[in-house]
Design a protein around this motif. Structure first.
Motif, PDB file in Angstrom:
ATOM      1  N   ALA A 125       1.478   6.196   6.714  1.00 42.86           N
ATOM      2  CA  ALA A 125       0.759   5.431   7.358  1.00 42.86           C
ATOM      3  C   ALA A 125      -0.379   4.440   6.693  1.00 42.86           C
ATOM      4  CB  ALA A 125      -0.799   7.295   6.208  1.00 42.86           C
ATOM      5  N   VAL A 126      -0.122   4.216   5.754  1.00 42.81           N
ATOM      6  CA  VAL A 126      -0.642   2.757   5.146  1.00 42.81           C
ATOM      7  C   VAL A 126      -0.183   1.057   5.430  1.00 42.81           C
ATOM      8  CG1 VAL A 126      -2.222   3.390   4.268  1.00 42.81           C
ATOM      9  CG2 VAL A 126       0.190   3.241   2.649  1.00 42.81           C
ATOM     10  N   PHE A 165       0.904  -0.986  -0.262  1.00 43.84           N
ATOM     11  CA  PHE A 165       0.072   0.135   0.090  1.00 43.84           C
ATOM     12  C   PHE A 165       1.005   1.157   0.056  1.00 43.84           C
ATOM     13  CE2 PHE A 165      -2.818  -3.046   1.301  1.00 43.84           C
ATOM     14  CZ  PHE A 165      -3.976  -3.132   1.072  1.00 43.84           C
ATOM     15  N   CYS A 166       1.887   0.985   0.563  1.00 41.21           N
ATOM     16  CA  CYS A 166       2.661   2.555   0.525  1.00 41.21           C
ATOM     17  C   CYS A 166       2.961   3.353  -1.063  1.00 41.21           C
ATOM     18  CB  CYS A 166       4.145   1.650   1.172  1.00 41.21           C
ATOM     19  SG  CYS A 166       4.888   0.552   0.587  1.00 41.21           S
ATOM     20  N   ILE A 167       3.186   2.099  -1.630  1.00 35.59           N
ATOM     21  CA  ILE A 167       3.167   2.565  -3.492  1.00 35.59           C
ATOM     22  C   ILE A 167       2.806   3.355  -3.582  1.00 35.59           C
ATOM     23  CG2 ILE A 167       3.588   2.175  -5.436  1.00 35.59           C
ATOM     24  CD1 ILE A 167       5.420  -0.717  -4.857  1.00 35.59           C
ATOM     25  N   SER A 195       5.330   2.027  12.030  1.00 36.00           N
ATOM     26  CA  SER A 195       5.563   2.157  10.471  1.00 36.00           C
ATOM     27  C   SER A 195       7.439   1.822  10.470  1.00 36.00           C
ATOM     28  CB  SER A 195       5.048   3.168  10.032  1.00 36.00           C
ATOM     29  OG  SER A 195       5.854   3.925  10.080  1.00 36.00           O
ATOM     30  N   VAL A 196       7.644   1.416   8.709  1.00 35.72           N
ATOM     31  CA  VAL A 196       8.848   1.456   8.801  1.00 35.72           C
ATOM     32  C   VAL A 196       9.566   3.170   8.877  1.00 35.72           C
ATOM     33  CG1 VAL A 196      10.836   0.882   6.673  1.00 35.72           C
ATOM     34  CG2 VAL A 196       9.065  -0.502   7.616  1.00 35.72           C
ATOM     35  N   ALA A 197      10.057   4.181   8.815  1.00 36.34           N
ATOM     36  CA  ALA A 197      10.042   5.042   8.322  1.00 36.34           C
ATOM     37  C   ALA A 197      11.123   5.039   7.037  1.00 36.34           C
ATOM     38  CB  ALA A 197      12.443   5.408   9.666  1.00 36.34           C
TER      39      ALA A 197
END
Ligand SMILES: Cc1cc2nc3c(=O)[nH]c(=O)nc-3n(C[C@H](O)[C@H](O)[C@H](O)COP(=O)(O)OP(=O)(O)OC[C@H]3O[C@@H](n4cnc5c(N)ncnc54)[C@H](O)[C@@H]3O)c2cc1C
Ligand code: FES
Lengths: 467, 282
Positions: A103-104, A51-53, A113-115
């Motif tokens: 956020a996702v 989802f980050c993309i 989350s991953v930084a």
């Protein structure tokens, strides 16, 4: 497969301690070491459906670059980011990651989350440390000429993309230095100017011509530029500062955030009298607003030597539009937050200098169009906040200069230039627009995202001639 | 970079420079201004375009040495360069045949009133001009002003040349004179002079245009530092002006705003004088 143990929190990034940093203009966070970066990148779950993309306005292949960092392949990681993002050292520092990619992040359900932002910054800084970026091989010139108006993130992105496609690009900038808000607005302690200069220098090395001290609308109109250029991109930002329009706002000591920050950042008033431009130093400085611009102003005031720096915001902490990190840094630095408070007038000392802000207390009501709860003033709750400098940071909209001096350029709500969002075409043939001038005050990454869309559409228009 | 081609000392306090600025000269009109930076450390100083030559690609700037930046600019010579000359900024003077008009230039304000008087004359107006200064040494361009005026009144505060009067005195007489119908007045000069010209014309209901030189940064409407309070709210001088209806300006607010950096200006000037002294010894 063995179950992976996840470190629940982000690898911390070391920072200058608050007591020290409020006395200098150096960047606050130091950035990751390679070991920290690799450890942090390994926290990524490499989701099948990342989802980050989607959460990234320019759709960076986040799991892809995190994987490469985890493997120690920093060059590969930065190359991957650069495919969609021309200013990674900038966005790694100023993007609101907590509302976008982070956020996702799948980890968010149970952990931090991953930084992603810190890792983007890490590889961008790593790349810079390797020496100047080699200029990519450019295709043969197409013979088409494009004018880009404004040298902020939108304009720079368009210029870089079009140069890479072989078009001849000239960037016109009103101020004496390129970079837009990145140079005149965002302070050095958050975004070192050397980074912006390096990215602009790279674009110039790709053959883009930069003309500063050129105000389109005055020095030449858009219609005049169209006589010499095949297409124009308007990336003029949202530079018109809003005021509260309350009594006393014209007193001495009441600044717009734009003026306050421009004096300090672009004109280097913090080095007065070595630099000629002065700034008024207040003992008690009040900034009105709750966004990044307000945090930047309030934190700048501290560094200029204010004994007290206050934020006056009409809603609560929850609704503040600024990046989490900025609000957090501001709190750490001792900035006082006066929340649920709306100014209704400024009062002077009888000699034309501001002395107090008269305010009303608010309660939160129903959510408004922005989805945030609306401030409702409590009747007769008037009280006064003493302040010798006031900075108004309540938003800005596009400057009307170009629309006013151009034939058939349609504008919409609050003076934004109306565009087709798939192509960034304006109502005027051969003219495209993007970034804050089209959206109203937004973000660096959105400006760049629109710049990319525009560059593609401009290229197509130049090749086909079809509007 | 903009090269200085000529320099002339007009009076004890005013200097003139012809500056290479083809892009500005191409579009400049009476009433507009430029922003100038002397060097990389310099502030952005607004200066009215006193004249321009489109073919030669030059503009004429006239400035009074009032602060560190203008003092430093005064030390530059023909052949030197200014790092920034950007413009033309602001609106041009609204030109029309109004009938009989009065153009008032005070001190260094004589320079910017000249192209306006000339343009008004060319537009068919009967132009009566009044120029004034504290003393004879501060006057210049009398001949130029005479050439574009149907009538020219010269005054000095101390009577060292022309009539001993403030510019408002002959103005009032003109307004009262039964044979003359004055349609409009332009006034450029010290803030205080513009204020009193506006107060003088107000009872006669003669429209009065003043050109405001407020503190500016960008000159494009981006900072709001230049704002002036009019009766119906604030406006930005750099983009909404620089010319305004003098009867709508809240003068006392304006007079205090232009003094805002007085202390810092003092520091900068002292530092500049010290630097000049050091340069002389070394
Ligand atoms: C103090 C501050 C802090 C911010 N912090 C953040 C943050 O942390 N994260 C984030 O994502 N966003 C932040 N933003 C918002 C972000 O900076 C903007 O959304 C972004 O810069 C918009 O880019 P742009 O290219 O559209 O315009 P801009 O960056 O505004 O650039 C426009 C350029 O065009 C020039 N120009 C304007 N008119 C003309 C003309 N007529 N002729 C020639 N040139 C002209 C201007 O001088 C300027 O250089 C911040 C904004 C401010 C003011
Ligand atoms: S000088 Fe900045 S808005 Fe006028």
């Amino acid at each position: 497969m063995a179950k992976k143990t996840i470190i629940p929190t982000k690898t911390p990034m070391s920072e200058q301690p608050p007591a020290e940093r409020i006395k200098n203009y150096d960047e606050v966070p130091y950035g990751y070491t390679p070991e920290q970066a690799i450890a942090e990148a390994k926290r990524c779950l490499q989701c099948k459906r990342p989802f980050c993309i989607e959460g990234c306005p320019v759709e960076i292949d986040v799991p892809g670059f995190l994987q490469l960092i985890a493997e120690g392949e920093f060059q590969g990681a930065i190359n991957l980011i650069r495919e969609t993002n021309a200013l990674p050292a900038v966005t790694g520092r100023v993007c609101p990651q907590e509302e976008q990619c982070e956020a996702v992040c799948a980890l968010c359900k149970r952990f931090e989350s991953v930084a992603i932002g810190r890792l983007e910054r890490f590889v961008a800084d790593w790349e810079a440390a390797q020496g100047p970026l080699p200029v990519p091989e450019l295709p043969p010139p197409t013979g088409k000429k494009v004018a880009v108006v404004g040298s902020g993130p939108a304009g720079i992105t368009v210029a870089a993309d079009l140069a890479r496609m072989g078009h001849s690009v000239t960037v016109f900038e009103a101020l004496h230095e390129p970079g837009g808000v990145l140079v005149y607005g965002i302070p050095e302690f958050r975004l070192p100017k050397a980074i912006v200069r390096r990215d602009i220098d790279y674009v110039c090395r790709m053959g883009v011509e930069l003309v500063t001290d050129f105000v389109v609308g005055n020095t030449a109109t858009l219609d005049e530029l169209l006589e010499d250029f095949d297409a124009i991109f308007l990336g003029t930002g949202a530079g018109l500062p809003w005021f509260l329009n309350v009594p006393g706002e014209n007193l001495n000591g009441v600044y717009s955030a734009n003026e306050y920050l421009t004096r300090v950042n672009l004109m280097k008033a913090y080095l007065f009298p070595e630099y000629d431009t002065p700034i008024a130093l207040g003992r008690r400085v009040a900034t009105i607003g709750g966004g990044n611009v307000a945090m930047d102003s309030a934190r700048t005031a501290l560094r200029l030597g204010a004994e007290e720096s206050l934020i006056v915001y009409r809603r609560s902490r929850e609704e503040m539009p600024g990046r989490d990190e900025e609000i957090h840094h501001a709190e750490e630095e001792g900035i006082q937050f006066h929340l649920l408070t709306s100014p209704v007038a400024f009062h002077g000392d009888g000699k034309g200098q501001v002395k107090e802000i008269e305010c009303l207390k608010n309660e939160l009501g129903e959510p408004d169009a922005s989805g945030r709860r609306r401030p409702v003033p409590v009747p007769d709750s008037n009280f006064r906040i003493p302040a010798d400098i006031v900075i108004v940071a309540i938003g800005q909209s596009p400057n009307p200069l170009i629309p006013k001096t151009t034939s058939d350029l349609q504008t919409g709500r609050r003076g934004t230039v109306v565009v087709d969002e798939d192509t960034m075409k304006t109502s005027k043939r051969s003219v495209f627009a993007g970034g804050d001038v089209a959206t109203g005050g937004a973000t660096v990454i959105l400006a760049m995202g629109q710049g990319r869309i525009a560059a593609k559409a401009i290229d197509e228009y130049l090749r086909t001639g079809e509007w | 970079m903009n090269k200085i081609l000529e320099k002339e000392v007009l009076s004890d306090v005013a200097k003139l420079m012809v500056v290479e600025a083809p892009l500005v000269a191409r579009k400049a009109q009476a009433g507009q201004f430029v922003i100038v930076r002397v060097d990389a450390y310099g502030e952005r100083v607004p200066l009215t375009i006193a004249d321009y030559d489109r073919e030669a690609g030059t503009i004429v700037l006239i400035f009074q040495e009032v602060g560190k930046s203008t003092m430093q600019m005064g030390t530059l010579e023909a052949g030197d360069e200014l790092v920034t000359v950007v413009g033309p900024l602001g609106h041009a003077t609204e030109l029309d045949n109004f009938g009989t008009v009065v153009c008032i230039g005070g001190g260094v304000g004589i320079a910017p009133i000249f192209p306006i008087a000339r343009a008004l004359k060319e537009a068919g107006n009967t132009v009566i001009s009044i120029i004034g200064a504290r003393t004879n040494e501060y006057l210049f361009w009398e001949d130029r002003m005479r050439a574009v005026s149907d009538e020219l009144i010269v005054c000095t505060d101390d009577g060292s040349y022309g009539r001993k009067a403030l510019v408002t005195e002959p103005l009032k007489e003109l307004l009262e004179s039964p044979g003359k119908t004055i349609s409009r007045v332009w006034a450029i000069g010290p803030m205080i002079m513009m204020k009193f010209v506006s107060l003088t014309t107000q009872p006669f209901e003669v429209s009065t245009i003043v050109s405001l030189n407020t503190i500016m940064v960008d000159g494009t409407g981006m900072c709001g530092g230049c704002r002036v309070l009019l009766d119906d709210g604030p406006q930005f001088v750099c983009v909404d002006g620089p010319e305004f209806d003098g009867h709508r300006v809240q003068w006392d607010n304006l007079l205090s705003r232009v003094q805002f950096y007085k202390e810092q200006e003092q520091v900068a000037v002292e530092r500049w004088h010290e630097k000049c002294k050091l340069d002389e010894v070394s």
